[in-house]
Design a protein around this motif. Sequence first.
Motif, PDB file in Angstrom:
ATOM      1  N   LEU A  76       0.816  -1.217   0.000  1.00 55.53           N
ATOM      2  CA  LEU A  76       0.000   0.000   0.000  1.00 55.53           C
ATOM      3  C   LEU A  76       0.854   1.272   0.000  1.00 55.53           C
ATOM      4  O   LEU A  76       1.903   1.315   0.642  1.00 55.53           O
ATOM      5  N   ALA A  78      -0.379   5.313   0.707  1.00 57.19           N
ATOM      6  CA  ALA A  78      -1.613   6.083   0.955  1.00 57.19           C
ATOM      7  C   ALA A  78      -1.290   7.449   1.551  1.00 57.19           C
ATOM      8  O   ALA A  78      -0.242   7.659   2.140  1.00 57.19           O
ATOM      9  N   THR A  86      -8.783   9.622   4.302  1.00 51.72           N
ATOM     10  CA  THR A  86      -7.950   9.170   3.175  1.00 51.72           C
ATOM     11  C   THR A  86      -7.998  10.191   2.035  1.00 51.72           C
ATOM     12  O   THR A  86      -9.079  10.607   1.601  1.00 51.72           O
ATOM     13  N   GLU A  89      -5.068   6.433  -2.231  1.00 50.48           N
ATOM     14  CA  GLU A  89      -4.681   5.093  -1.792  1.00 50.48           C
ATOM     15  C   GLU A  89      -4.374   4.255  -3.025  1.00 50.48           C
ATOM     16  O   GLU A  89      -5.135   4.271  -3.982  1.00 50.48           O
ATOM     17  N   ALA A 196      -3.377   0.804   7.864  1.00 53.07           N
ATOM     18  CA  ALA A 196      -2.622   1.202   6.663  1.00 53.07           C
ATOM     19  C   ALA A 196      -1.149   1.445   6.977  1.00 53.07           C
ATOM     20  O   ALA A 196      -0.275   1.160   6.148  1.00 53.07           O
ATOM     21  N   CYS A 202       2.858   5.607   4.241  1.00 51.48           N
ATOM     22  CA  CYS A 202       1.706   6.496   4.408  1.00 51.48           C
ATOM     23  C   CYS A 202       2.183   7.907   4.724  1.00 51.48           C
ATOM     24  O   CYS A 202       3.098   8.085   5.541  1.00 51.48           O
TER      25      CYS A 202
END
Length: 372
Positions: A76, A78, A86, A89, A196, A202
């Motif tokens: 992932l 994001a 969010t 993503e 996440a 992230c």
Amino acid sequence: MKVAIVGAGIGGLALAQGLAKAGVDVAVYERDPSPQHRKQGYRIHISNVGEQALAETLPDAVRRRVIATATHPGDLVAGFDAQLNTQFEQVFPVAGPDAVTSVDRYAFRRALMTGLDDVLQFGRQFSSYAETDEGVEIAFADGSSATADVLVGADGVGSRVRSQLVPSQDVRDIGVRCIYGKVPLTSAVRSLAPEAFLRGFCFVGDGAGLGTAFGPVMFREPPAEYGDYLMAVLTGTNAVLGASDEELFAMSPGDLWALVQRLVGDWHPSVRALLDAGEPEAAFPITLRTCITVPTWSSSRVTMLGDAVHPMTPAAGAGANTALWDAARLTRALTSEEDLATYQKDVVANGQAIVTESLHNAERLFNVSIPV
Ligand SMILES: Cc1cc2nc3c(=O)[nH]c(=O)nc-3n(C[C@H](O)[C@H](O)[C@H](O)COP(=O)(O)OP(=O)(O)OC[C@H]3O[C@@H](n4cnc5c(N)ncnc54)[C@H](O)[C@@H]3O)c2cc1C
């Protein structure tokens, strides 16, 4: 042929492995007193470009060490606002068991040192070189010297080799500071972290120039010195951080971490709780630098790779990968009839495209304008 490499960083070590594998006489001169000197792990994303360069340059046993000490691949990337809504993503297929998609810098360098005991010389700070008809004479800060047929500057963003080879090169501060930190992944932290954050890279931003990047480092095989952690890097200009460079670079690690906690004081409670669980003594500040134009140089015996040639912001996640690409390209040049001018042409063209991409990304990510 004897090749001298200045700098046992990512690019210098990969080049040393590639040359040693091909039977070239190689020596690496590193200013740090020992491989254990700096344990500031942080997560480095390895792209397909970097992975391919590693496959090309490393002997099989070294490649197995790199794979064994890499992190479990995530799936992932994001972005979130400060309240964890969010913003974007992207989910990827999980890479296979031999894939190297991110590494801890210290563990990675230790793996790249495998088998190089006779090649690596620590405590050797390069200061200058002189080209002669026979080769290159290299002078070190402690008054010692060495000779080689080819000298490679792999000595990073503040390269002394570059400052002699290209005295006019322009390396700029982009005005963004990072406070780098670590949150050990204890079972309590794993249960309070947003899902996440444990799956991939992230970025959490407040939309006004303050951001925090998180990236999990979950080792296949951890180094002896530490275990799994969540990389946490706060970014902003001095104005956004509310601290001048004088203040920032004089702060103790504990004060730096307290600043991070203060700056995110009104962010989502999960982010605050995570940063409260950080390891204050691991915090340190970094200035982000870049070149705008990758330089060219003229020498048939002295060349460079990696950040020494094309320092760039981390915003494209490409500096280390490009250093690995350079190392693979230079291994090919030095183990064939090819001259160094052809290598240089390729490295400058490839590096320039990535520097430009990283500049654009940095402007968007850090909310700054970088005059070119
Ligand atoms: C916060 C941050 C995050 C990053 N994340 C990523 C990422 O996810 N992916 C990515 O691809 N890149 C990333 N990068 C960029 C990456 O770290 C660099 O581009 C990469 O380390 C460059 O490798 P190098 O071998 O050219 O130089 P370095 O790895 O910097 O190595 C240079 C070596 O030379 C030695 N040295 C310096 N001067 C001398 C001297 N005079 N004599 C002897 N030795 C000397 C140094 O001690 C060092 O060991 C990031 C950078 C930062 C700051």
